[in-house]
Design a protein around this motif. Structure first.
Motif, mmCIF file in Angstrom:
data_model
loop_
_atom_site.group_PDB
_atom_site.id
_atom_site.type_symbol
_atom_site.label_atom_id
_atom_site.label_comp_id
_atom_site.label_asym_id
_atom_site.label_seq_id
_atom_site.Cartn_x
_atom_site.Cartn_y
_atom_site.Cartn_z
ATOM 1 N N ALA A 203 0.835 -1.209 0.000
ATOM 2 C CA ALA A 203 0.000 0.000 0.000
ATOM 3 C C ALA A 203 0.868 1.258 0.000
ATOM 4 C CB ALA A 203 -0.937 -0.011 1.206
ATOM 5 N N ARG A 204 1.934 1.266 0.808
ATOM 6 C CA ARG A 204 2.848 2.420 0.814
ATOM 7 C C ARG A 204 3.545 2.572 -0.529
ATOM 8 N NH1 ARG A 204 4.139 0.394 5.879
ATOM 9 N NH2 ARG A 204 6.144 -0.401 5.136
ATOM 10 N N GLN A 205 3.956 1.467 -1.126
ATOM 11 C CA GLN A 205 4.613 1.521 -2.428
ATOM 12 C C GLN A 205 3.660 2.052 -3.502
ATOM 13 O OE1 GLN A 205 6.066 -2.477 -2.986
ATOM 14 N NE2 GLN A 205 8.049 -1.994 -2.078
ATOM 15 N N GLU A 206 2.418 1.641 -3.452
ATOM 16 C CA GLU A 206 1.424 2.115 -4.422
ATOM 17 C C GLU A 206 1.269 3.630 -4.331
ATOM 18 O OE1 GLU A 206 -3.148 1.164 -5.808
ATOM 19 O OE2 GLU A 206 -2.537 0.684 -3.763
ATOM 20 N N THR A 207 1.210 4.146 -3.110
ATOM 21 C CA THR A 207 1.091 5.585 -2.904
ATOM 22 C C THR A 207 2.317 6.306 -3.442
ATOM 23 O OG1 THR A 207 -0.261 5.221 -0.935
ATOM 24 C CG2 THR A 207 0.793 7.372 -1.145
ATOM 25 N N LYS A 208 3.499 5.777 -3.148
ATOM 26 C CA LYS A 208 4.748 6.391 -3.600
ATOM 27 C C LYS A 208 4.855 6.349 -5.125
ATOM 28 C CE LYS A 208 8.859 8.014 -2.440
ATOM 29 N NZ LYS A 208 9.076 9.213 -1.651
ATOM 30 N N ILE A 209 4.503 5.241 -5.730
ATOM 31 C CA ILE A 209 4.555 5.113 -7.190
ATOM 32 C C ILE A 209 3.594 6.100 -7.836
ATOM 33 C CG2 ILE A 209 3.955 3.589 -9.125
ATOM 34 C CD1 ILE A 209 5.158 1.284 -7.412
ATOM 35 N N ALA A 210 2.408 6.255 -7.291
ATOM 36 C CA ALA A 210 1.440 7.211 -7.844
ATOM 37 C C ALA A 210 1.994 8.634 -7.766
ATOM 38 C CB ALA A 210 0.110 7.110 -7.102
ATOM 39 N N MET A 211 2.614 8.987 -6.644
ATOM 40 C CA MET A 211 3.186 10.327 -6.490
ATOM 41 C C MET A 211 4.324 10.541 -7.492
ATOM 42 S SD MET A 211 5.463 12.050 -3.486
ATOM 43 C CE MET A 211 6.677 10.823 -3.872
ATOM 44 N N LEU A 212 5.202 9.556 -7.618
ATOM 45 C CA LEU A 212 6.328 9.675 -8.544
ATOM 46 C C LEU A 212 5.846 9.737 -9.995
ATOM 47 C CD1 LEU A 212 8.827 7.220 -6.841
ATOM 48 C CD2 LEU A 212 8.991 9.723 -6.932
ATOM 49 N N THR A 213 4.805 8.999 -10.316
ATOM 50 C CA THR A 213 4.235 9.040 -11.660
ATOM 51 C C THR A 213 3.709 10.435 -11.969
ATOM 52 O OG1 THR A 213 3.663 6.694 -11.551
ATOM 53 C CG2 THR A 213 2.498 8.021 -13.182
ATOM 54 N N ARG A 214 3.028 11.049 -11.004
ATOM 55 C CA ARG A 214 2.536 12.425 -11.201
ATOM 56 C C ARG A 214 3.693 13.399 -11.398
ATOM 57 N NH1 ARG A 214 -0.922 10.867 -7.031
ATOM 58 N NH2 ARG A 214 0.307 12.001 -5.507
#
Length: 65
Positions: free
Chosen positions: A23-34
């Motif tokens: 879940a933390r990785q998903e949040t981080k990946i979404a932020m980095l993608t943005r």
């Protein structure tokens, strides 16, 4: 029977821990993608503003060399 209950308890805890990590990785990946998308857009705007000019960085040689 007790051994099986202990193993199930351990595995349940491990699955919960891994779920939190994912879940933390998903949040981080979404932020980095943005952020990457914003950088791509910013660079496209910068290139469009240059009108096709080539901007050389510090060590780059001009294309005619």
């Amino acid at each position: 029977m007790r051994r099986l209950e202990e193993q199930i308890s351990h595995l349940t805890r491990t699955v919960d821990d891994l779920s939190d990590v994912v879940a933390r990785q998903e949040t981080k990946i979404a932020m980095l993608t943005r952020r990457v998308q914003m950088l791509i857009e910013r660079e496209a705007e910068r290139e469009a503003g240059l009108g096709g000019q080539v901007v050389l960085g510090g060590d780059e040689r001009p294309p005619h060399w």
